[in-house]
Design an enzyme around this catalytic site. Structure first.
Site, PDB file in Angstrom:
ATOM      1  N   ARG A  17       0.805  -1.221   0.000  1.00 46.26           N
ATOM      2  CA  ARG A  17       0.000   0.000   0.000  1.00 46.26           C
ATOM      3  C   ARG A  17       0.844   1.280   0.000  1.00 46.26           C
ATOM      4  O   ARG A  17       0.298   2.386  -0.017  1.00 46.26           O
ATOM      5  CB  ARG A  17      -0.939  -0.006   1.219  1.00 46.26           C
ATOM      6  CG  ARG A  17      -1.979   1.078   1.128  1.00 46.26           C
ATOM      7  CD  ARG A  17      -3.115   0.963   2.102  1.00 46.26           C
ATOM      8  NE  ARG A  17      -4.064   2.009   1.784  1.00 46.26           N
ATOM      9  CZ  ARG A  17      -4.992   1.925   0.844  1.00 46.26           C
ATOM     10  NH1 ARG A  17      -5.131   0.810   0.146  1.00 46.26           N
ATOM     11  NH2 ARG A  17      -5.796   2.940   0.590  1.00 46.26           N
ATOM     12  N   THR A 173     -20.246   6.269  13.611  1.00 46.69           N
ATOM     13  CA  THR A 173     -21.426   6.865  14.235  1.00 46.69           C
ATOM     14  C   THR A 173     -22.612   5.931  14.026  1.00 46.69           C
ATOM     15  O   THR A 173     -22.891   5.508  12.899  1.00 46.69           O
ATOM     16  CB  THR A 173     -21.730   8.247  13.636  1.00 46.69           C
ATOM     17  OG1 THR A 173     -20.567   9.069  13.711  1.00 46.69           O
ATOM     18  CG2 THR A 173     -22.872   8.919  14.377  1.00 46.69           C
ATOM     19  N   HIS A 194      -8.321   7.672   3.435  1.00 49.45           N
ATOM     20  CA  HIS A 194      -8.057   6.940   2.198  1.00 49.45           C
ATOM     21  C   HIS A 194      -6.607   6.471   2.112  1.00 49.45           C
ATOM     22  O   HIS A 194      -6.283   5.565   1.333  1.00 49.45           O
ATOM     23  CB  HIS A 194      -8.392   7.827   0.993  1.00 49.45           C
ATOM     24  CG  HIS A 194      -8.777   7.077  -0.234  1.00 49.45           C
ATOM     25  ND1 HIS A 194      -8.761   5.703  -0.330  1.00 49.45           N
ATOM     26  CD2 HIS A 194      -9.193   7.531  -1.459  1.00 49.45           C
ATOM     27  CE1 HIS A 194      -9.151   5.336  -1.538  1.00 49.45           C
ATOM     28  NE2 HIS A 194      -9.410   6.422  -2.237  1.00 49.45           N
ATOM     29  N   ASP A 198      -9.458   1.596   1.494  1.00 49.64           N
ATOM     30  CA  ASP A 198     -10.266   1.884   0.313  1.00 49.64           C
ATOM     31  C   ASP A 198     -11.694   1.410   0.562  1.00 49.64           C
ATOM     32  O   ASP A 198     -12.026   0.923   1.649  1.00 49.64           O
ATOM     33  CB  ASP A 198      -9.690   1.163  -0.909  1.00 49.64           C
ATOM     34  CG  ASP A 198      -8.231   1.488  -1.145  1.00 49.64           C
ATOM     35  OD1 ASP A 198      -7.827   2.650  -0.935  1.00 49.64           O
ATOM     36  OD2 ASP A 198      -7.479   0.567  -1.525  1.00 49.64           O
TER      37      ASP A 198
END
Length: 224
Positions: A17, A173, A194, A198
């Site tokens: 990543r 939430t 991000h 993803d």
């Protein structure tokens, strides 16, 4: 940060990543939000006939799933290097109806549902009349935020955090149940960075959360 809870740095040279992380953290800082309705019919029915309280049980399920996935336990250390906490603890809100304000408390994560539930329920009772935002003092750095809007069933929820692009922990939430076609639905809003996650990772987290709630329901029904 001084003495840090257990964590390990990410090995950048072998991290798949790395280009995504550097792009979305530094070149194009970016967070995104996703709101879904989860079917919690079995969970709601099981908890209605159980001594377990809904909110602590929901928080435990969330914390279990967040701790399962490294991408939701990430932070940037003092050397500006991505790192992963060994464990993260939920920080949750407690509403004070007299003042119409809330306090933020954190609960040490425990893999045992009943042990976690006792600790969370005690904290919620202790701090329901708190007048400080952080009645326990500053939370540890390895926490993630959960809040509840039990007054509203929403279909969208977005946080706008100024200068918050180094905040890598997820923010969740929970909303008021809605009942349609004989089913009980719970709105869940998930905000993630991000740089670390993803749409795939966000979707997996939400699917895992739904399954974990179903497992809690099964645990309760079998006398847990």
């Amino acid at each position: 940060m001084g003495l840090m809870p257990g964590h390990r740095p990410v090995v950048l040279d072998t991290w798949p990543r790395r280009p995504h992380f550097e792009h979305y953290l530094r070149q194009v800082p970016c967070t995104f939000s996703l709101t879904v309705e989860l079917d919690v019919t079995d969970f709601a029915a099981a908890l209605a006939d159980s001594p377990l309280k809904t909110y602590p049980a929901q928080i435990w399920a969330l914390a279990t799933v967040v701790n399962r996935h490294e991408e939701f336990r990430m932070f940037v250390d003092d050397d500006d290097t991505p790192a992963v906490w060994d464990v993260v603890h939920p920080s949750l809100t407690v509403f004070n109806p007299e003042r119409e304000t809330f306090a933020s408390v954190w609960v040490p994560y425990a893999t045992d549902l009943c042990a976690f539930h006792r600790a969370a329920a005690d904290l919620l009772t202790t701090h329901r009349s708190a007048t400080e935002l952080f009645p326990q003092g500053d939370p540890p750095p390895n926490t993630f935020d959960v809040s509840s809007l039990p007054w509203t069933s929403f279909t969208g929820f977005t946080l706008d955090i100024r200068d918050g692009h180094s905040h890598l922990a997820p923010i969740i939430t929970l909303g008021r149940y809605a009942r349609r076609d004989g089913r009980t639905l719970m709105p869940v809003a998930l905000q993630v960075h991000h740089a670390v996650a993803d749409g795939f990772h966000a979707s997996r987290l939400l699917a895992d959360f739904a399954r974990e709630l179903a497992d809690v329901a099964a645990f309760v029904r079998h006398g847990g």
